[in-house]
Design a protein around this motif. Structure first.
Motif, PDB file in Angstrom:
ATOM      1  N   TYR A  15       0.827  -1.156   0.069  1.00 56.43           N
ATOM      2  CA  TYR A  15       0.016  -0.122  -0.130  1.00 56.43           C
ATOM      3  C   TYR A  15       0.949   1.084   0.111  1.00 56.43           C
ATOM      4  O   TYR A  15       1.743   1.330   0.911  1.00 56.43           O
ATOM      5  CB  TYR A  15      -0.841  -0.039   1.027  1.00 56.43           C
ATOM      6  N   ASN A  60      -6.624  -1.560  -5.242  1.00 55.95           N
ATOM      7  CA  ASN A  60      -7.509  -0.732  -4.406  1.00 55.95           C
ATOM      8  C   ASN A  60      -6.937   0.760  -4.490  1.00 55.95           C
ATOM      9  O   ASN A  60      -5.922   0.752  -4.688  1.00 55.95           O
ATOM     10  CB  ASN A  60      -8.136  -1.055  -3.004  1.00 55.95           C
ATOM     11  N   ALA A  61      -7.828   1.909  -4.587  1.00 52.51           N
ATOM     12  CA  ALA A  61      -7.353   3.318  -4.530  1.00 52.51           C
ATOM     13  C   ALA A  61      -8.334   4.044  -3.884  1.00 52.51           C
ATOM     14  O   ALA A  61      -9.612   4.028  -3.674  1.00 52.51           O
ATOM     15  CB  ALA A  61      -7.200   3.643  -6.036  1.00 52.51           C
ATOM     16  N   THR A 104      -5.961   3.669 -15.640  1.00 49.49           N
ATOM     17  CA  THR A 104      -4.853   4.592 -14.917  1.00 49.49           C
ATOM     18  C   THR A 104      -3.927   5.172 -15.232  1.00 49.49           C
ATOM     19  O   THR A 104      -3.491   6.323 -14.999  1.00 49.49           O
ATOM     20  CB  THR A 104      -4.660   3.819 -13.536  1.00 49.49           C
ATOM     21  N   GLU A 152      -1.686  -2.237  -4.247  1.00 49.00           N
ATOM     22  CA  GLU A 152      -1.256  -3.281  -5.271  1.00 49.00           C
ATOM     23  C   GLU A 152      -1.147  -4.770  -5.081  1.00 49.00           C
ATOM     24  O   GLU A 152      -0.441  -4.897  -3.572  1.00 49.00           O
ATOM     25  CB  GLU A 152      -0.085  -2.955  -6.043  1.00 49.00           C
ATOM     26  N   THR A 172      -7.298   7.635  -8.346  1.00 50.00           N
ATOM     27  CA  THR A 172      -7.587   7.487  -9.873  1.00 50.00           C
ATOM     28  C   THR A 172      -9.262   7.068  -9.544  1.00 50.00           C
ATOM     29  O   THR A 172      -9.640   6.524  -8.756  1.00 50.00           O
ATOM     30  CB  THR A 172      -6.844   6.362 -10.161  1.00 50.00           C
ATOM     31  N   SER A 173      -9.870   7.393 -10.798  1.00 52.65           N
ATOM     32  CA  SER A 173     -11.273   7.071 -10.941  1.00 52.65           C
ATOM     33  C   SER A 173     -11.355   5.673 -11.898  1.00 52.65           C
ATOM     34  O   SER A 173     -12.587   5.273 -11.863  1.00 52.65           O
ATOM     35  CB  SER A 173     -11.996   8.089 -11.685  1.00 52.65           C
ATOM     36  N   GLU A 174     -10.242   5.228 -12.276  1.00 58.60           N
ATOM     37  CA  GLU A 174     -10.304   3.998 -12.913  1.00 58.60           C
ATOM     38  C   GLU A 174     -10.053   2.611 -12.136  1.00 58.60           C
ATOM     39  O   GLU A 174     -10.432   1.665 -12.687  1.00 58.60           O
ATOM     40  CB  GLU A 174      -9.384   4.225 -14.207  1.00 58.60           C
ATOM     41  N   GLU A 175      -9.192   2.921 -11.360  1.00 58.80           N
ATOM     42  CA  GLU A 175      -8.531   1.513 -10.768  1.00 58.80           C
ATOM     43  C   GLU A 175      -8.452   0.243 -11.796  1.00 58.80           C
ATOM     44  O   GLU A 175      -8.743  -0.686 -11.572  1.00 58.80           O
ATOM     45  CB  GLU A 175      -9.628   1.068  -9.826  1.00 58.80           C
ATOM     46  N   ASP A 176      -7.528   0.635 -12.729  1.00 59.57           N
ATOM     47  CA  ASP A 176      -7.119  -0.273 -13.655  1.00 59.57           C
ATOM     48  C   ASP A 176      -5.719   0.020 -13.997  1.00 59.57           C
ATOM     49  O   ASP A 176      -5.364   0.770 -14.879  1.00 59.57           O
ATOM     50  CB  ASP A 176      -8.161  -0.058 -14.952  1.00 59.57           C
ATOM     51  N   PHE A 184      -2.999   4.147  -2.690  1.00 57.66           N
ATOM     52  CA  PHE A 184      -3.405   2.971  -3.523  1.00 57.66           C
ATOM     53  C   PHE A 184      -2.936   1.738  -3.021  1.00 57.66           C
ATOM     54  O   PHE A 184      -1.424   1.941  -2.620  1.00 57.66           O
ATOM     55  CB  PHE A 184      -3.392   3.302  -4.943  1.00 57.66           C
ATOM     56  N   LEU A 212      -3.097  -2.983  -9.713  1.00 61.50           N
ATOM     57  CA  LEU A 212      -3.847  -2.052  -8.770  1.00 61.50           C
ATOM     58  C   LEU A 212      -5.179  -2.928  -8.071  1.00 61.50           C
ATOM     59  O   LEU A 212      -5.745  -3.162  -8.935  1.00 61.50           O
ATOM     60  CB  LEU A 212      -4.072  -0.985  -9.567  1.00 61.50           C
TER      61      LEU A 212
END
Length: 228
Positions: free
Chosen positions: A106, A139-140, A178, A120, A145-149, A118, A137
């Motif tokens: 984290y 969790n964030a 992301t 990983e 980030t709004s994507e979490e990808d 965030f 990734l």
């Protein structure tokens, strides 16, 4: 200093770059480092300024380990924060000639004005002088980030050269929505580099294929480890 994940070949040379396999039995160790720059996946985290870092690691004879790592950072106008604190835990060992490591890390920014931390999950396999791994990734926080990808793949190799000297090569690939959100270009990019290390000193070169950050970069760092 190049930082990636806890298992990368160089550990703090980054990273550390950071331990990969063969964790000491029931050990508590500390590390400190100073570097002309702090890079994460080819991107400066210290606004191209010097960075000082340190960490603690605890490992058991079962292969379980946990630790923390801190460094000063500077994201400029992108985020108001002055330091990064990583928290991680994992399990590593060997199966025959193959080393393995899996865990979670984290990335926290406790004094940030926004919620930008965030986490990983990561895993790697190693054999003699070669290692390969992946980080994803998981969790964030809301403002990270709004994507979490985001998926990071890397291949590392290190060889002894001359006397007590190590030559290391690195190739990494970042992909996902992301990546586009953070860097404003394609949804993927490469980072690659070479370094030579001896007696705690590391001299390295790195580069990315991002249009906005494709200059060849050089850094120098010094790190020390201590048994506690």
């Amino acid at each position: 200093m190049i930082k990636t994940t806890r298992w990368q070949v160089s550990g703090l040379l980054c990273l550390a770059l950071l331990p990969m396999t063969g964790h000491a039995k029931n050990s508590l160790t500390a590390n400190v480092a100073a570097s002309s720059n702090y890079y994460w996946r080819g991107i400066t985290q210290s606004d191209d300024q010097a960075a000082v870092s340190g960490g603690l690691d605890y490992a058991t004879d079962s292969g379980f380990y946990m630790g923390t790592w801190l460094s000063n950072i500077d994201f400029g106008e992108a985020a108001s924060t002055s330091y990064e604190m990583d928290l991680y835990a994992g399990f590593g060992g060997t199966a025959g000639e193959i080393g393995y490591d899996v865990g979670y890390i984290y990335y926290a920014y406790p004094d940030a004005a926004d919620d930008i931390g965030f986490g990983e999950v990561y895993g790697s396999l190693s054999w003699q002088w070669l290692s390969a791994g992946a980080s994803y990734l998981l969790n964030a926080e809301d403002d990270a980030t709004s994507e979490e990808d985001m998926l990071y793949l890397e291949l590392n190799a290190s060889f002894p050269v001359f006397t007590d000297t190590e030559l290391a090569f690195h190739l990494g690939h970042s992909s996902g929505d992301t990546v586009r959100e953070w860097y404003g270009e394609d949804d993927s990019y490469l980072d690659y580099g070479v370094s030579i290390s001896k007696a705690g000193f590391t001299l390295g070169l790195l580069q990315t294929d991002l249009d906005a950050d494709d200059d060849l970069k050089a850094y120098v760092s010094y790190s020390m480890d201590f048994d506690l």
